[in-house]
Design a protein around this motif. Structure first.
Motif, PDB file in Angstrom:
ATOM      1  N   PRO A   1      55.972  55.537  42.387  1.00  0.00           N
ATOM      2  CA  PRO A   1      55.283  55.624  41.106  1.00  0.00           C
ATOM      3  C   PRO A   1      54.036  54.742  41.087  1.00  0.00           C
ATOM      4  CG  PRO A   1      57.254  54.294  40.905  1.00  0.00           C
ATOM      5  CD  PRO A   1      57.257  54.885  42.286  1.00  0.00           C
ATOM      6  N   GLU A   2      53.047  55.182  40.326  1.00  0.00           N
ATOM      7  CA  GLU A   2      51.804  54.430  40.227  1.00  0.00           C
ATOM      8  C   GLU A   2      52.045  53.177  39.394  1.00  0.00           C
ATOM      9  OE1 GLU A   2      47.468  54.991  38.192  1.00  0.00           O
ATOM     10  OE2 GLU A   2      48.421  56.746  39.073  1.00  0.00           O
ATOM     11  N   SER A   3      51.608  52.035  39.901  1.00  0.00           N
ATOM     12  CA  SER A   3      51.836  50.764  39.217  1.00  0.00           C
ATOM     13  C   SER A   3      50.643  50.401  38.357  1.00  0.00           C
ATOM     14  CB  SER A   3      52.081  49.664  40.253  1.00  0.00           C
ATOM     15  OG  SER A   3      52.180  48.422  39.607  1.00  0.00           O
ATOM     16  N   LYS A   4      50.904  49.851  37.208  1.00  0.00           N
ATOM     17  CA  LYS A   4      49.862  49.387  36.301  1.00  0.00           C
ATOM     18  C   LYS A   4      49.767  47.861  36.326  1.00  0.00           C
ATOM     19  CE  LYS A   4      49.400  53.419  33.923  1.00  0.00           C
ATOM     20  NZ  LYS A   4      48.796  54.402  34.719  1.00  0.00           N
ATOM     21  N   ALA A   5      50.435  47.211  37.271  1.00  0.00           N
ATOM     22  CA  ALA A   5      50.482  45.748  37.342  1.00  0.00           C
ATOM     23  C   ALA A   5      49.146  45.190  37.809  1.00  0.00           C
ATOM     24  CB  ALA A   5      51.577  45.305  38.298  1.00  0.00           C
ATOM     25  N   GLU A   6      48.809  44.031  37.277  1.00  0.00           N
ATOM     26  CA  GLU A   6      47.603  43.332  37.700  1.00  0.00           C
ATOM     27  C   GLU A   6      47.996  42.217  38.652  1.00  0.00           C
ATOM     28  OE1 GLU A   6      45.344  41.974  34.377  1.00  0.00           O
ATOM     29  OE2 GLU A   6      45.390  43.914  33.388  1.00  0.00           O
ATOM     30  N   ILE A   7      47.142  41.944  39.615  1.00  0.00           N
ATOM     31  CA  ILE A   7      47.426  40.902  40.588  1.00  0.00           C
ATOM     32  C   ILE A   7      46.762  39.613  40.113  1.00  0.00           C
ATOM     33  CG2 ILE A   7      47.130  40.176  42.976  1.00  0.00           C
ATOM     34  CD1 ILE A   7      47.123  43.136  43.713  1.00  0.00           C
ATOM     35  N   ALA A   8      47.531  38.535  40.110  1.00  0.00           N
ATOM     36  CA  ALA A   8      47.017  37.234  39.670  1.00  0.00           C
ATOM     37  C   ALA A   8      46.139  36.630  40.756  1.00  0.00           C
ATOM     38  CB  ALA A   8      48.166  36.296  39.359  1.00  0.00           C
ATOM     39  N   GLU A   9      45.267  35.727  40.352  1.00  0.00           N
ATOM     40  CA  GLU A   9      44.412  35.024  41.307  1.00  0.00           C
ATOM     41  C   GLU A   9      45.278  34.098  42.155  1.00  0.00           C
ATOM     42  OE1 GLU A   9      41.318  32.850  39.408  1.00  0.00           O
ATOM     43  OE2 GLU A   9      40.572  34.580  38.327  1.00  0.00           O
ATOM     44  N   PRO A  10      44.851  33.817  43.378  1.00  0.00           N
ATOM     45  CA  PRO A  10      45.599  32.859  44.200  1.00  0.00           C
ATOM     46  C   PRO A  10      45.630  31.484  43.524  1.00  0.00           C
ATOM     47  CG  PRO A  10      44.041  34.084  45.544  1.00  0.00           C
ATOM     48  CD  PRO A  10      43.780  34.449  44.143  1.00  0.00           C
ATOM     49  N   ILE A  11      46.657  30.723  43.812  1.00  0.00           N
ATOM     50  CA  ILE A  11      46.847  29.416  43.184  1.00  0.00           C
ATOM     51  C   ILE A  11      45.679  28.484  43.488  1.00  0.00           C
ATOM     52  CG2 ILE A  11      48.312  27.358  43.159  1.00  0.00           C
ATOM     53  CD1 ILE A  11      50.691  29.202  43.580  1.00  0.00           C
ATOM     54  N   GLU A  12      45.130  28.563  44.689  1.00  0.00           N
ATOM     55  CA  GLU A  12      44.022  27.684  45.053  1.00  0.00           C
ATOM     56  C   GLU A  12      42.827  27.895  44.133  1.00  0.00           C
ATOM     57  OE1 GLU A  12      45.486  29.738  47.413  1.00  0.00           O
ATOM     58  OE2 GLU A  12      46.823  28.174  48.136  1.00  0.00           O
ATOM     59  N   LYS A  13      42.524  29.134  43.800  1.00  0.00           N
ATOM     60  CA  LYS A  13      41.408  29.451  42.915  1.00  0.00           C
ATOM     61  C   LYS A  13      41.713  29.036  41.474  1.00  0.00           C
ATOM     62  CE  LYS A  13      39.265  33.173  45.487  1.00  0.00           C
ATOM     63  NZ  LYS A  13      38.827  34.574  45.438  1.00  0.00           N
ATOM     64  N   GLN A  14      42.979  29.136  41.073  1.00  0.00           N
ATOM     65  CA  GLN A  14      43.357  28.770  39.719  1.00  0.00           C
ATOM     66  C   GLN A  14      43.165  27.250  39.509  1.00  0.00           C
ATOM     67  OE1 GLN A  14      47.317  30.160  39.015  1.00  0.00           O
ATOM     68  NE2 GLN A  14      46.712  32.319  38.951  1.00  0.00           N
ATOM     69  N   LYS A  15      43.421  26.453  40.531  1.00  0.00           N
ATOM     70  CA  LYS A  15      43.312  24.993  40.410  1.00  0.00           C
ATOM     71  C   LYS A  15      41.857  24.572  40.232  1.00  0.00           C
ATOM     72  CE  LYS A  15      47.393  23.833  43.093  1.00  0.00           C
ATOM     73  NZ  LYS A  15      47.869  23.211  44.327  1.00  0.00           N
ATOM     74  N   THR A  16      40.926  25.250  40.882  1.00  0.00           N
ATOM     75  CA  THR A  16      39.523  24.856  40.804  1.00  0.00           C
ATOM     76  C   THR A  16      38.884  25.284  39.491  1.00  0.00           C
ATOM     77  OG1 THR A  16      38.839  26.860  41.948  1.00  0.00           O
ATOM     78  CG2 THR A  16      39.206  24.874  43.288  1.00  0.00           C
ATOM     79  N   ASN A  17      39.423  26.275  38.811  1.00  0.00           N
ATOM     80  CA  ASN A  17      38.850  26.763  37.549  1.00  0.00           C
ATOM     81  C   ASN A  17      39.196  25.881  36.426  1.00  0.00           C
ATOM     82  OD1 ASN A  17      37.703  28.869  38.881  1.00  0.00           O
ATOM     83  ND2 ASN A  17      39.326  30.311  38.378  1.00  0.00           N
TER      84      ASN A  17
END
Length: 130
Positions: A114-130
């Motif tokens: 089935p086609e997924s509507k899920a979104e992929i989260a940013e990697p943790i490394e990128k989340q820490k710098t933001n």
């Protein structure tokens, strides 16, 4: 007739009727459970009160032997059986066959996923710098 003379009989009726109905309901449930436990025979698939599914291999007066997996048999008290499990394998097989034939007629790229509507989260490394 005085209203105060009717309060006591009315109060007794209001308390007695629910108690009577509850007793009947409980008696009926006990009778159903007893009937179920007496009807268990080898070959039946059952679920225990702890949620374990198994196939009845042998029975005695107060215990049953359940096969939980091929070659793994355990002994249980009859009272531990909650319900018989019924499986409708014929309609399920027909449904599986019809969905397989539909899949082959459709585009092979789908392959039943089935086609997924899920979104992929940013990697943790990128989340820490933001």
């Amino acid at each position: 007739m005085d209203l105060q003379s009717l309060i006591l009989p009315l109060l007794i009726v209001l308390l007695a009727v629910p108690l009577f109905l509850q007793a009947r309901k409980q008696k009926r449930a006990v009778a159903e459970q007893q009937k179920l436990q007496n009807s268990i025979e080898p070959g039946d698939k059952v679920m225990t009160t702890s949620g374990v599914f198994g196939k009845v291999v042998a029975t005695s007066d107060d215990s049953i032997d359940l096969e939980l997996a091929p070659g793994m048999t355990t002994t249980w008290v009859r009272a531990a059986v909650r319900e018989k499990v019924t499986t409708d394998s014929a309609p399920a097989a027909e449904t599986a066959e019809s969905t397989e034939s539909e899949k082959t007629e459709e585009a092979p790229a789908e392959a039943g996923v089935p086609e997924s509507k899920a979104e992929i989260a940013e990697p943790i490394e990128k989340q820490k710098t933001n």
